[in-house]
Design a protein around this motif. Structure first.
Motif, PDB file in Angstrom:
ATOM      1  N   CYS A  31      42.668  42.236  44.111  1.00 51.98           N
ATOM      2  CA  CYS A  31      42.690  40.929  43.440  1.00 51.98           C
ATOM      3  C   CYS A  31      42.458  41.085  41.944  1.00 51.98           C
ATOM      4  N   VAL A  32      43.107  40.239  41.176  1.00 48.97           N
ATOM      5  CA  VAL A  32      42.891  40.197  39.732  1.00 48.97           C
ATOM      6  C   VAL A  32      41.466  39.695  39.481  1.00 48.97           C
ATOM      7  N   GLN A  33      40.860  40.241  38.449  1.00 51.22           N
ATOM      8  CA  GLN A  33      39.512  39.822  38.086  1.00 51.22           C
ATOM      9  C   GLN A  33      39.443  38.301  37.952  1.00 51.22           C
ATOM     10  N   HIS A  34      38.463  37.713  38.582  1.00 52.76           N
ATOM     11  CA  HIS A  34      38.219  36.269  38.574  1.00 52.76           C
ATOM     12  C   HIS A  34      39.387  35.466  39.141  1.00 52.76           C
ATOM     13  N   LYS A  35      40.249  36.133  39.907  1.00 49.38           N
ATOM     14  CA  LYS A  35      41.393  35.478  40.586  1.00 49.38           C
ATOM     15  C   LYS A  35      42.347  34.767  39.627  1.00 49.38           C
ATOM     16  N   LYS A  36      42.418  35.262  38.391  1.00 45.09           N
ATOM     17  CA  LYS A  36      43.327  34.651  37.415  1.00 45.09           C
ATOM     18  C   LYS A  36      44.774  34.935  37.800  1.00 45.09           C
ATOM     19  N   CYS A  37      45.613  33.941  37.664  1.00 46.22           N
ATOM     20  CA  CYS A  37      47.040  34.075  37.972  1.00 46.22           C
ATOM     21  C   CYS A  37      47.757  34.662  36.751  1.00 46.22           C
ATOM     22  N   LEU A  38      47.873  35.984  36.732  1.00 47.02           N
ATOM     23  CA  LEU A  38      48.431  36.682  35.578  1.00 47.02           C
ATOM     24  C   LEU A  38      49.804  37.296  35.838  1.00 47.02           C
ATOM     25  N   PHE A  39      50.240  37.338  37.099  1.00 48.79           N
ATOM     26  CA  PHE A  39      51.435  38.097  37.430  1.00 48.79           C
ATOM     27  C   PHE A  39      52.668  37.254  37.728  1.00 48.79           C
ATOM     28  N   GLY A  40      52.569  35.946  37.591  1.00 50.99           N
ATOM     29  CA  GLY A  40      53.719  35.098  37.842  1.00 50.99           C
ATOM     30  C   GLY A  40      53.301  33.838  38.571  1.00 50.99           C
ATOM     31  N   GLU A  41      54.278  33.190  39.182  1.00 51.21           N
ATOM     32  CA  GLU A  41      53.975  31.949  39.896  1.00 51.21           C
ATOM     33  C   GLU A  41      54.911  31.789  41.081  1.00 51.21           C
ATOM     34  N   ILE A  42      54.514  30.930  41.985  1.00 53.09           N
ATOM     35  CA  ILE A  42      55.335  30.624  43.148  1.00 53.09           C
ATOM     36  C   ILE A  42      56.070  29.318  42.870  1.00 53.09           C
ATOM     37  N   PHE A 137      45.957  53.751  40.233  1.00 54.78           N
ATOM     38  CA  PHE A 137      46.840  52.593  40.039  1.00 54.78           C
ATOM     39  C   PHE A 137      46.142  51.516  39.217  1.00 54.78           C
ATOM     40  N   GLN A 138      44.904  51.195  39.561  1.00 52.05           N
ATOM     41  CA  GLN A 138      44.153  50.161  38.839  1.00 52.05           C
ATOM     42  C   GLN A 138      43.982  50.527  37.378  1.00 52.05           C
ATOM     43  N   SER A 139      43.674  51.767  37.117  1.00 51.38           N
ATOM     44  CA  SER A 139      43.470  52.219  35.745  1.00 51.38           C
ATOM     45  C   SER A 139      44.759  52.130  34.931  1.00 51.38           C
ATOM     46  N   ILE A 140      45.853  52.610  35.495  1.00 52.72           N
ATOM     47  CA  ILE A 140      47.136  52.583  34.801  1.00 52.72           C
ATOM     48  C   ILE A 140      47.566  51.143  34.523  1.00 52.72           C
ATOM     49  N   VAL A 141      47.426  50.278  35.526  1.00 56.10           N
ATOM     50  CA  VAL A 141      47.825  48.878  35.366  1.00 56.10           C
ATOM     51  C   VAL A 141      46.973  48.194  34.297  1.00 56.10           C
ATOM     52  N   THR A 142      45.681  48.493  34.288  1.00 55.39           N
ATOM     53  CA  THR A 142      44.801  47.892  33.275  1.00 55.39           C
ATOM     54  C   THR A 142      45.225  48.320  31.875  1.00 55.39           C
ATOM     55  N   VAL A 143      45.489  49.604  31.687  1.00 53.17           N
ATOM     56  CA  VAL A 143      45.910  50.110  30.376  1.00 53.17           C
ATOM     57  C   VAL A 143      47.236  49.483  29.963  1.00 53.17           C
ATOM     58  N   GLU A 144      48.190  49.416  30.880  1.00 51.59           N
ATOM     59  CA  GLU A 144      49.491  48.824  30.562  1.00 51.59           C
ATOM     60  C   GLU A 144      49.367  47.331  30.274  1.00 51.59           C
ATOM     61  N   TYR A 145      48.482  46.645  30.994  1.00 51.17           N
ATOM     62  CA  TYR A 145      48.300  45.220  30.743  1.00 51.17           C
ATOM     63  C   TYR A 145      47.687  45.004  29.355  1.00 51.17           C
ATOM     64  N   LYS A 160      37.899  45.013  33.573  1.00 50.79           N
ATOM     65  CA  LYS A 160      38.967  45.676  34.300  1.00 50.79           C
ATOM     66  C   LYS A 160      39.860  44.627  34.944  1.00 50.79           C
ATOM     67  N   LEU A 161      41.144  44.747  34.733  1.00 50.33           N
ATOM     68  CA  LEU A 161      42.103  43.773  35.256  1.00 50.33           C
ATOM     69  C   LEU A 161      42.026  43.672  36.777  1.00 50.33           C
ATOM     70  N   LEU A 162      42.040  44.807  37.439  1.00 47.64           N
ATOM     71  CA  LEU A 162      41.975  44.856  38.891  1.00 47.64           C
ATOM     72  C   LEU A 162      40.683  45.575  39.274  1.00 47.64           C
ATOM     73  N   PRO A 163      39.593  44.842  39.464  1.00 47.33           N
ATOM     74  CA  PRO A 163      38.313  45.478  39.787  1.00 47.33           C
ATOM     75  C   PRO A 163      38.402  46.324  41.045  1.00 47.33           C
ATOM     76  N   THR A 164      37.531  47.295  41.144  1.00 47.22           N
ATOM     77  CA  THR A 164      37.516  48.157  42.304  1.00 47.22           C
ATOM     78  C   THR A 164      36.894  47.439  43.478  1.00 47.22           C
ATOM     79  N   GLU A 165      37.743  46.984  44.361  1.00 46.91           N
ATOM     80  CA  GLU A 165      37.291  46.348  45.602  1.00 46.91           C
ATOM     81  C   GLU A 165      38.438  46.374  46.576  1.00 46.91           C
TER      82      GLU A 165
END
Length: 167
Positions: A31-42, A137-145, A160-165
């Protein structure tokens, strides 16, 4: 509404003592940190990825290139989280490298004294676990974001964009 980690904290459902580097299928949710909708929409029941969602999608595809014994199955990037079924095939991800023969000479013709290895003990590499793969994956995505925030005006976040959980 502010995020309360005590209220929304999930306990790990990972099995204690289980070897997460062994072959098998693994269901992953991040999940994105704090459940923020950062990747698009439905829209009309269809997930429409924005640029950052496309980046997450592409980086997950590259995971199979980074880890030779990983096969990706179904996955989906959602507005505020990511689901995937990932398979580790053929045993552990990294096989211990036994380059030392019975006489203490490695395949390059160097004896144990010169390499610093104790006689008769081969150098080894620790197998990569599901956690190692997801962490990369989480680390790379965070850096790219972060790069997207700085260069393309993507929505900012803290930490961290995608916390470790893993769920």
């Amino acid at each position: 509404m502010s995020y309360d980690p005590n209220k929304y904290h999930r306990k790990s459902i990972r099995l204690k003592g289980y070897d997460y580097s062994q072959a098998g299928l693994y269901f992953i949710t991040i999940c994105v940190q704090h459940k923020k909708c950062l990747f698009g929409e439905i829209i009309d029941g269809e997930m429409i990825l924005n640029d950052s969602g496309k980046m997450v999608y592409n980086e997950w595809i590259k995971t199979a290139e980074r880890f030779a014994n990983v096969q990706l199955h179904e996955f989906i990037v959602m507005p505020n989280h990511f689901h995937s079924i990932m398979e580790i095939v053929g045993g552990t991800l990294v096989v211990a490298q036994n380059t030392v023969d019975q006489n203490g000479i490695d395949q390059n013709g160097i004896d144990d004294f010169e390499t610093g290895q104790p006689q008769g003990i081969a150098p080894t590499t620790k197998p990569k676990t599901v956690g190692d793969i997801v962490g990369a994956f989480q680390s790379i995505v965070t850096v790219e974001y972060i790069r997207g925030v700085n260069q393309l005006g993507w929505q900012q976040f803290r930490g961290k964009l995608l916390p470790t959980e893993l769920l």
